[in-house]
Design a protein around this motif. Structure first.
Motif, PDB file in Angstrom:
ATOM      1  N   ALA A 152     -30.391  -2.154 -15.889  1.00  0.00           N
ATOM      2  CA  ALA A 152     -31.734  -2.218 -16.480  1.00  0.00           C
ATOM      3  C   ALA A 152     -31.678  -1.860 -17.962  1.00  0.00           C
ATOM      4  CB  ALA A 152     -32.679  -1.282 -15.733  1.00  0.00           C
ATOM      5  N   LEU A 153     -30.894  -0.854 -18.304  1.00  0.00           N
ATOM      6  CA  LEU A 153     -30.765  -0.449 -19.708  1.00  0.00           C
ATOM      7  C   LEU A 153     -30.100  -1.551 -20.528  1.00  0.00           C
ATOM      8  CD1 LEU A 153     -30.995   1.630 -21.943  1.00  0.00           C
ATOM      9  CD2 LEU A 153     -28.856   2.663 -21.135  1.00  0.00           C
ATOM     10  N   LEU A 154     -29.060  -2.169 -19.980  1.00  0.00           N
ATOM     11  CA  LEU A 154     -28.363  -3.243 -20.698  1.00  0.00           C
ATOM     12  C   LEU A 154     -29.254  -4.476 -20.868  1.00  0.00           C
ATOM     13  CD1 LEU A 154     -24.881  -2.845 -18.988  1.00  0.00           C
ATOM     14  CD2 LEU A 154     -25.351  -2.529 -21.426  1.00  0.00           C
ATOM     15  N   ILE A 155     -30.035  -4.805 -19.839  1.00  0.00           N
ATOM     16  CA  ILE A 155     -30.962  -5.937 -19.945  1.00  0.00           C
ATOM     17  C   ILE A 155     -32.029  -5.655 -21.003  1.00  0.00           C
ATOM     18  CG2 ILE A 155     -32.771  -7.204 -18.720  1.00  0.00           C
ATOM     19  CD1 ILE A 155     -31.051  -6.870 -16.179  1.00  0.00           C
ATOM     20  N   GLU A 156     -32.515  -4.413 -21.039  1.00  0.00           N
ATOM     21  CA  GLU A 156     -33.518  -4.037 -22.031  1.00  0.00           C
ATOM     22  C   GLU A 156     -32.945  -4.146 -23.445  1.00  0.00           C
ATOM     23  OE1 GLU A 156     -36.379  -0.223 -23.193  1.00  0.00           O
ATOM     24  OE2 GLU A 156     -35.213  -0.216 -21.349  1.00  0.00           O
ATOM     25  N   LYS A 157     -31.699  -3.698 -23.622  1.00  0.00           N
ATOM     26  CA  LYS A 157     -31.055  -3.794 -24.935  1.00  0.00           C
ATOM     27  C   LYS A 157     -30.867  -5.248 -25.343  1.00  0.00           C
ATOM     28  CE  LYS A 157     -27.641  -1.105 -26.028  1.00  0.00           C
ATOM     29  NZ  LYS A 157     -26.324  -0.431 -25.970  1.00  0.00           N
ATOM     30  N   ALA A 158     -30.485  -6.082 -24.383  1.00  0.00           N
ATOM     31  CA  ALA A 158     -30.235  -7.499 -24.689  1.00  0.00           C
ATOM     32  C   ALA A 158     -31.518  -8.220 -25.079  1.00  0.00           C
ATOM     33  CB  ALA A 158     -29.592  -8.182 -23.492  1.00  0.00           C
ATOM     34  N   SER A 159     -32.657  -7.771 -24.566  1.00  0.00           N
ATOM     35  CA  SER A 159     -33.931  -8.435 -24.870  1.00  0.00           C
ATOM     36  C   SER A 159     -34.521  -7.985 -26.196  1.00  0.00           C
ATOM     37  CB  SER A 159     -34.943  -8.157 -23.745  1.00  0.00           C
ATOM     38  OG  SER A 159     -35.261  -6.774 -23.690  1.00  0.00           O
ATOM     39  N   GLY A 160     -33.912  -6.939 -26.799  1.00  0.00           N
ATOM     40  CA  GLY A 160     -34.394  -6.447 -28.083  1.00  0.00           C
ATOM     41  C   GLY A 160     -33.725  -7.158 -29.237  1.00  0.00           C
ATOM     42  N   GLU A 161     -33.676  -6.481 -30.374  1.00  0.00           N
ATOM     43  CA  GLU A 161     -33.044  -7.065 -31.551  1.00  0.00           C
ATOM     44  C   GLU A 161     -31.540  -7.155 -31.352  1.00  0.00           C
ATOM     45  OE1 GLU A 161     -34.450  -8.345 -34.221  1.00  0.00           O
ATOM     46  OE2 GLU A 161     -36.420  -7.953 -33.346  1.00  0.00           O
ATOM     47  N   PRO A 162     -30.883  -8.264 -31.779  1.00  0.00           N
ATOM     48  CA  PRO A 162     -29.433  -8.379 -31.677  1.00  0.00           C
ATOM     49  C   PRO A 162     -28.748  -7.219 -32.402  1.00  0.00           C
ATOM     50  CG  PRO A 162     -30.401 -10.481 -32.287  1.00  0.00           C
ATOM     51  CD  PRO A 162     -31.491  -9.469 -32.366  1.00  0.00           C
ATOM     52  N   SER A 163     -27.686  -6.721 -31.809  1.00  0.00           N
ATOM     53  CA  SER A 163     -26.974  -5.584 -32.392  1.00  0.00           C
ATOM     54  C   SER A 163     -25.493  -5.888 -32.474  1.00  0.00           C
ATOM     55  CB  SER A 163     -27.200  -4.325 -31.545  1.00  0.00           C
ATOM     56  OG  SER A 163     -26.570  -4.468 -30.290  1.00  0.00           O
ATOM     57  N   LEU A 164     -24.791  -5.058 -33.260  1.00  0.00           N
ATOM     58  CA  LEU A 164     -23.352  -5.223 -33.397  1.00  0.00           C
ATOM     59  C   LEU A 164     -22.634  -4.959 -32.092  1.00  0.00           C
ATOM     60  CD1 LEU A 164     -22.791  -3.493 -36.870  1.00  0.00           C
ATOM     61  CD2 LEU A 164     -22.872  -5.940 -36.366  1.00  0.00           C
ATOM     62  N   GLY A 165     -23.291  -4.257 -31.168  1.00  0.00           N
ATOM     63  CA  GLY A 165     -22.643  -3.914 -29.902  1.00  0.00           C
ATOM     64  C   GLY A 165     -22.890  -4.918 -28.797  1.00  0.00           C
ATOM     65  N   LEU A 166     -23.398  -6.110 -29.144  1.00  0.00           N
ATOM     66  CA  LEU A 166     -23.778  -7.085 -28.128  1.00  0.00           C
ATOM     67  C   LEU A 166     -22.604  -7.486 -27.258  1.00  0.00           C
ATOM     68  CD1 LEU A 166     -26.220  -8.672 -27.136  1.00  0.00           C
ATOM     69  CD2 LEU A 166     -25.566 -10.531 -28.670  1.00  0.00           C
ATOM     70  N   GLU A 167     -21.424  -7.724 -27.871  1.00  0.00           N
ATOM     71  CA  GLU A 167     -20.251  -8.126 -27.101  1.00  0.00           C
ATOM     72  C   GLU A 167     -19.822  -7.009 -26.158  1.00  0.00           C
ATOM     73  OE1 GLU A 167     -15.621  -9.597 -27.794  1.00  0.00           O
ATOM     74  OE2 GLU A 167     -17.023  -9.511 -29.479  1.00  0.00           O
ATOM     75  N   ASN A 168     -19.849  -5.781 -26.634  1.00  0.00           N
ATOM     76  CA  ASN A 168     -19.486  -4.654 -25.784  1.00  0.00           C
ATOM     77  C   ASN A 168     -20.472  -4.494 -24.630  1.00  0.00           C
ATOM     78  OD1 ASN A 168     -17.886  -2.201 -25.214  1.00  0.00           O
ATOM     79  ND2 ASN A 168     -19.788  -1.142 -25.729  1.00  0.00           N
ATOM     80  N   ASP A 169     -21.760  -4.731 -24.907  1.00  0.00           N
ATOM     81  CA  ASP A 169     -22.768  -4.644 -23.852  1.00  0.00           C
ATOM     82  C   ASP A 169     -22.504  -5.675 -22.761  1.00  0.00           C
ATOM     83  OD1 ASP A 169     -23.978  -2.593 -25.177  1.00  0.00           O
ATOM     84  OD2 ASP A 169     -25.675  -3.765 -25.929  1.00  0.00           O
ATOM     85  N   GLU A 170     -22.069  -6.871 -23.160  1.00  0.00           N
ATOM     86  CA  GLU A 170     -21.756  -7.901 -22.182  1.00  0.00           C
ATOM     87  C   GLU A 170     -20.576  -7.473 -21.319  1.00  0.00           C
ATOM     88  OE1 GLU A 170     -21.754 -11.200 -19.838  1.00  0.00           O
ATOM     89  OE2 GLU A 170     -23.313 -10.495 -21.213  1.00  0.00           O
ATOM     90  N   ILE A 171     -19.578  -6.846 -21.924  1.00  0.00           N
ATOM     91  CA  ILE A 171     -18.432  -6.336 -21.157  1.00  0.00           C
ATOM     92  C   ILE A 171     -18.892  -5.274 -20.168  1.00  0.00           C
ATOM     93  CG2 ILE A 171     -16.271  -5.039 -21.323  1.00  0.00           C
ATOM     94  CD1 ILE A 171     -15.818  -6.414 -24.038  1.00  0.00           C
TER      95      ILE A 171
END
Length: 396
Positions: free
Chosen positions: A277-296
């Motif tokens: 849920a936290l990762l989905i919430e982050k992905a729906s917000g502003e793009p961040s430098l950690g996007l690739e790490n979040d996908e992992i």
């Protein structure tokens, strides 16, 4: 346009009836699936008449929602379905809503979904499908612990009606056991799957015995995961010990990266749902430098759910075709990085209907001991579903 936080039901009865009329053919040719349920089991449901019904099936595969829809077609009823939020994609959301589905965001205490559930349960002749395991177990004849919320919500809805009308209405919890059987050449399915995995992992099998080949594939996958998480297995550890160590390492990685902590006794699935849920919430917000790490990290949470209930001995204890295919499917999801593998062949979803349990009989007890009553009913549902699954092994 951002994705809504909640998708309510927008049931269109005419559309549902139309889809029900072709559901057999869609299941048979698109999903290679058909339903098998006896008239005796259908009669147990029909005997409940106009009372509210909450169906509580086990959740071994992603086909289970279709199985329950096929059951609704057999009964000539329209069901509501509590469905994970992730399934409401741009392509499917509208159709799911019109078919009686609504969303639940697991791991966040989805108040809108809870309120909508209570509203639907209060309707006359309500027919609700809730999967009390909370997610797929990926096991054909074993279940993971039921979540108490699946019982709490119907009881809460009936209590609200009681306050308004002065009488506790009938409301039945119906345990549903779903078990799959492959109908055409399951040995060929197993051989093909083993061969694909061995080729991908560059394994030359030393034997033709399918079970030993399965263990050979599993050993290589274990070794790869241990390398990924920089683990050195204890020579005295059996496979279950190694699996636990890998699972804990993946869990610790996610919790550390997401700066989360949980009590030691907090169930793994609940931890994973909160992390997702936290990762989905982050992905729906502003793009961040950690996007690739979040996908992992998200893929790691998928891995955790895939291997949550797996253990050495599941196939060995009862080497059925279905248990073989269960385990091979888990391995395929890991090795080929596919969340939902394609159907492997024509298979039947067998349904066994357990003894319905009327919440009306527990209204007074609930007033005196709410937590204890919900726990008792949850355990009763879980026992009935699991017992019928085991009975279906020996008495199909």
């Amino acid at each position: 346009m951002s994705k809504p936080d909640f998708f309510p039901t927008k049931t269109q009865p005419l559309l549902v009836r139309l889809v029900q009329s072709i559901a057999y053919w869609v299941g048979r040719f698109k999903y290679q699936l058909r339903l098998r349920v006896s008239e005796v089991d259908l009669g147990k449901i029909r005997a409940l008449g106009d009372a509210r019904i909450v169906f509580m099936p086990n959740h071994p595969t992603f086909d289970d929602g279709l199985v329950m829809f096929l059951l609704s077609a057999q009964l000539g009823e329209i069901f509501n379905y509590l469905v994970a939020y992730e399934n409401f994609t741009d392509q499917l959301a509208g159709f799911l809503q019109k078919s009686g589905c609504y969303s639940i965001r697991r791991g966040v205490g989805d108040r809108r979904s809870i309120a909508h559930t209570l509203e639907l349960l209060k309707q006359e002749r309500s027919r609700m499908v809730i999967f009390p395991e909370g997610g797929c177990s990926f096991q054909n004849d074993a279940i993971v612990p039921f979540r108490t919320g699946a019982i709490q919500l119907p009881m809460q809805a009936m209590q609200a009606i009681t306050k308004q009308e002065g009488a506790f209405p009938p409301c039945y919890l119906v345990p549903i056991s779903i078990k799959y059987r492959y109908l055409k050449a399951p040995e060929t399915i197993i051989q093909r799957s083993l061969q694909n995995l061995e080729e991908k992992l560059q394994i030359t099998p030393a034997t033709t015995d399918p079970y030993q080949r399965l263990r050979g594939v599993a050993e290589v996958v274990l070794q790869q995961l241990e390398t990924e998480y920089q683990l050195t297995p204890d020579p005295d550890d059996d496979w279950n010990g190694r699996i636990k160590q890998i699972r804990n390492s993946a869990l610790n990685l996610c919790e550390t990266q997401l700066n989360l902590s949980f009590p030691d006794d907090f169930p793994l699935r609940e931890r994973v749902y909160k992390m997702q849920a936290l990762l989905i919430e982050k992905a729906s917000g502003e793009p961040s430098l950690g996007l690739e790490n979040d996908e992992i990290l998200y893929q790691t949470t998928v891995r955790l759910l895939n291997f949550d209930a797996i253990y050495d001995g599941y196939v060995g204890a009862y080497p059925s075709h279905e248990r073989f295919i269960d385990t091979l499917t888990r391995l395929e999801r890991e090795v080929f990085r596919v969340e939902i593998p394609k159907p492997k062949g024509l298979h039947e979803g067998w349904i066994r209907v357990g003894k319905p349990l009327n919440l009306q009989d527990y209204g007074a007890q609930y007033q005196g001991d709410r937590q204890g009553t919900i726990l008792q009913l949850t355990e009763a549902m879980q026992y009935e579903v699991q017992n019928n699954l085991l009975d279906m092994i020996y008495h199909p």
